[in-house]
Design a protein around this motif. Structure first.
Motif, mmCIF file in Angstrom:
data_model
loop_
_atom_site.group_PDB
_atom_site.id
_atom_site.type_symbol
_atom_site.label_atom_id
_atom_site.label_comp_id
_atom_site.label_asym_id
_atom_site.label_seq_id
_atom_site.Cartn_x
_atom_site.Cartn_y
_atom_site.Cartn_z
ATOM 1 N N ARG A 19 6.069 -10.586 -11.425
ATOM 2 C CA ARG A 19 6.828 -9.330 -11.448
ATOM 3 C C ARG A 19 5.916 -8.129 -11.245
ATOM 4 N NH1 ARG A 19 10.427 -8.328 -15.915
ATOM 5 N NH2 ARG A 19 11.614 -7.140 -14.414
ATOM 6 N N CYS A 20 4.682 -8.194 -11.776
ATOM 7 C CA CYS A 20 3.717 -7.111 -11.537
ATOM 8 C C CYS A 20 3.392 -7.009 -10.049
ATOM 9 C CB CYS A 20 2.430 -7.342 -12.326
ATOM 10 S SG CYS A 20 2.610 -7.041 -14.096
ATOM 11 N N LEU A 21 3.186 -8.145 -9.415
ATOM 12 C CA LEU A 21 2.907 -8.136 -7.980
ATOM 13 C C LEU A 21 4.111 -7.604 -7.211
ATOM 14 C CD1 LEU A 21 1.122 -8.764 -5.567
ATOM 15 C CD2 LEU A 21 1.993 -11.119 -5.634
ATOM 16 N N GLY A 22 5.305 -8.032 -7.611
ATOM 17 C CA GLY A 22 6.513 -7.516 -6.974
ATOM 18 C C GLY A 22 6.630 -6.009 -7.120
ATOM 19 N N ALA A 23 6.299 -5.486 -8.304
ATOM 20 C CA ALA A 23 6.345 -4.040 -8.529
ATOM 21 C C ALA A 23 5.336 -3.321 -7.636
ATOM 22 C CB ALA A 23 6.069 -3.727 -10.003
ATOM 23 N N PHE A 24 4.133 -3.870 -7.527
ATOM 24 C CA PHE A 24 3.123 -3.279 -6.640
ATOM 25 C C PHE A 24 3.625 -3.255 -5.195
ATOM 26 C CE2 PHE A 24 -0.169 -4.266 -3.514
ATOM 27 C CZ PHE A 24 -0.898 -3.089 -3.552
ATOM 28 N N ILE A 25 4.211 -4.354 -4.759
ATOM 29 C CA ILE A 25 4.720 -4.405 -3.388
ATOM 30 C C ILE A 25 5.841 -3.392 -3.196
ATOM 31 C CG2 ILE A 25 5.798 -5.857 -1.621
ATOM 32 C CD1 ILE A 25 4.440 -8.274 -2.972
ATOM 33 N N LEU A 26 6.690 -3.210 -4.201
ATOM 34 C CA LEU A 26 7.756 -2.211 -4.088
ATOM 35 C C LEU A 26 7.193 -0.799 -3.913
ATOM 36 C CD1 LEU A 26 10.365 -3.563 -6.654
ATOM 37 C CD2 LEU A 26 10.654 -3.347 -4.170
ATOM 38 N N VAL A 27 6.068 -0.508 -4.553
ATOM 39 C CA VAL A 27 5.423 0.799 -4.355
ATOM 40 C C VAL A 27 4.948 0.930 -2.910
ATOM 41 C CG1 VAL A 27 3.450 2.234 -5.005
ATOM 42 C CG2 VAL A 27 4.769 1.059 -6.772
ATOM 43 N N VAL A 28 4.340 -0.121 -2.392
ATOM 44 C CA VAL A 28 3.905 -0.102 -0.984
ATOM 45 C C VAL A 28 5.112 0.049 -0.066
ATOM 46 C CG1 VAL A 28 2.772 -1.425 0.855
ATOM 47 C CG2 VAL A 28 1.807 -1.435 -1.462
ATOM 48 N N GLU A 29 6.215 -0.645 -0.403
ATOM 49 C CA GLU A 29 7.436 -0.530 0.409
ATOM 50 C C GLU A 29 7.956 0.911 0.419
ATOM 51 O OE1 GLU A 29 8.174 -2.982 2.202
ATOM 52 O OE2 GLU A 29 7.250 -4.626 1.120
ATOM 53 N N MET A 30 7.926 1.561 -0.736
ATOM 54 C CA MET A 30 8.367 2.959 -0.786
ATOM 55 C C MET A 30 7.528 3.815 0.161
ATOM 56 S SD MET A 30 9.187 3.722 -4.773
ATOM 57 C CE MET A 30 8.955 2.272 -5.777
ATOM 58 N N MET A 31 6.231 3.580 0.173
ATOM 59 C CA MET A 31 5.341 4.321 1.065
ATOM 60 C C MET A 31 5.664 4.004 2.528
ATOM 61 S SD MET A 31 2.923 6.459 0.649
ATOM 62 C CE MET A 31 1.847 7.332 1.754
ATOM 63 N N ILE A 32 5.930 2.737 2.813
ATOM 64 C CA ILE A 32 6.282 2.349 4.185
ATOM 65 C C ILE A 32 7.533 3.090 4.638
ATOM 66 C CG2 ILE A 32 7.172 0.437 5.591
ATOM 67 C CD1 ILE A 32 5.257 -1.422 4.034
ATOM 68 N N PHE A 33 8.571 3.100 3.798
ATOM 69 C CA PHE A 33 9.811 3.768 4.195
ATOM 70 C C PHE A 33 9.627 5.280 4.303
ATOM 71 C CE2 PHE A 33 11.838 -0.231 2.622
ATOM 72 C CZ PHE A 33 12.407 -0.591 3.840
ATOM 73 N N ARG A 34 8.833 5.869 3.419
ATOM 74 C CA ARG A 34 8.566 7.315 3.545
ATOM 75 C C ARG A 34 7.837 7.598 4.845
ATOM 76 N NH1 ARG A 34 6.253 10.689 -0.867
ATOM 77 N NH2 ARG A 34 6.819 12.221 0.683
ATOM 78 N N GLY A 35 6.851 6.766 5.173
ATOM 79 C CA GLY A 35 6.109 6.949 6.416
ATOM 80 C C GLY A 35 6.965 6.730 7.648
ATOM 81 N N ALA A 36 7.994 5.901 7.510
ATOM 82 C CA ALA A 36 8.897 5.645 8.630
ATOM 83 C C ALA A 36 9.758 6.858 8.952
ATOM 84 C CB ALA A 36 9.791 4.440 8.326
ATOM 85 N N PHE A 37 9.996 7.704 7.948
ATOM 86 C CA PHE A 37 10.887 8.848 8.152
ATOM 87 C C PHE A 37 10.195 10.201 8.058
ATOM 88 C CE2 PHE A 37 13.710 5.392 6.815
ATOM 89 C CZ PHE A 37 14.611 5.415 7.870
ATOM 90 N N ASP A 38 8.966 10.246 7.597
ATOM 91 C CA ASP A 38 8.238 11.507 7.447
ATOM 92 C C ASP A 38 6.936 11.455 8.248
ATOM 93 O OD1 ASP A 38 6.929 13.807 6.679
ATOM 94 O OD2 ASP A 38 7.113 13.442 4.525
ATOM 95 N N PRO A 39 6.935 12.064 9.435
ATOM 96 C CA PRO A 39 5.742 12.009 10.282
ATOM 97 C C PRO A 39 4.481 12.558 9.608
ATOM 98 C CG PRO A 39 7.592 13.001 11.468
ATOM 99 C CD PRO A 39 8.014 12.830 10.042
ATOM 100 N N ALA A 40 4.652 13.419 8.604
ATOM 101 C CA ALA A 40 3.489 14.008 7.936
ATOM 102 C C ALA A 40 2.668 12.963 7.182
ATOM 103 C CB ALA A 40 3.944 15.106 6.971
ATOM 104 N N ILE A 41 3.294 11.854 6.782
ATOM 105 C CA ILE A 41 2.542 10.840 6.036
ATOM 106 C C ILE A 41 2.468 9.497 6.761
ATOM 107 C CG2 ILE A 41 3.017 11.928 3.810
ATOM 108 C CD1 ILE A 41 4.993 9.575 3.326
ATOM 109 N N THR A 42 2.900 9.455 8.004
ATOM 110 C CA THR A 42 2.864 8.191 8.749
ATOM 111 C C THR A 42 1.444 7.650 8.854
ATOM 112 O OG1 THR A 42 4.840 8.798 10.007
ATOM 113 C CG2 THR A 42 3.442 7.076 10.946
ATOM 114 N N ARG A 43 0.486 8.506 9.158
ATOM 115 C CA ARG A 43 -0.887 8.040 9.345
ATOM 116 C C ARG A 43 -1.497 7.516 8.038
ATOM 117 N NH1 ARG A 43 -5.367 10.728 13.215
ATOM 118 N NH2 ARG A 43 -6.958 9.155 12.870
ATOM 119 N N ILE A 44 -1.303 8.213 6.942
ATOM 120 C CA ILE A 44 -1.850 7.745 5.662
ATOM 121 C C ILE A 44 -1.189 6.431 5.259
ATOM 122 C CG2 ILE A 44 -0.301 9.091 4.184
ATOM 123 C CD1 ILE A 44 -3.949 8.426 3.365
#
Length: 130
Positions: free
Chosen positions: A55-80
């Motif tokens: 579950r800890c690993l799943g939670a970590f992956i969910l944080v990465v997923e949130m970043m992926i989706f933000r980067g998909a819709f916000d060009p300002a953070i796509t590169r990071i």
């Protein structure tokens, strides 16, 4: 080669986020032992620690997923987002190569080496140059 598909960086992130959320993050977060059995791991009788780490690993992956989706819709953070993905994909490749070399993981995890290597190449191809 790096950034050859940069114009499609955000589309890549969107597709990546959908696939990895459904295949890894949510299953690990909600049902880590079912996921482990599906990946051919042997699950011991005392499972509390396994569930906790899964579950800890799943939670970590969910944080990465949130970043992926933000980067998909916000060009300002796509590169990071891509910079973070390079780190995640690279470290996961090392983790899985180690498990393969030590022969301590099932064949499904050994096959993940291919996935992590492909994801590294794809991240390089879609890397936003600007």
């Amino acid at each position: 080669m790096i950034g050859i598909y940069a114009a499609h960086a955000q589309s890549f992130l969107l597709v990546l986020g959908i696939i990895t959320t459904l295949a890894f993050a949510l299953p690990l977060f909600f049902a880590p032992l079912k996921w482990a059995r599906l990946m051919l791991f042997k699950v011991p009788e005392d499972i509390d620690l396994n569930v906790y780490f899964g579950r800890c690993l799943g939670a970590f992956i969910l944080v990465v997923e949130m970043m992926i989706f933000r980067g998909a819709f916000d060009p300002a953070i796509t590169r990071i987002t891509f910079d973070i993905l390079f780190a995640v994909f690279g470290i996961m490749l090392v983790v899985h190569l180690y498990g393969w070399l030590k022969e301590i993981q099932p064949v499904t995890e050994n096959l993940e080496n291919i996935m992590w290597a492909v994801l590294l190449v794809l991240a390089a191809l879609f890397y936003p140059l600007t």
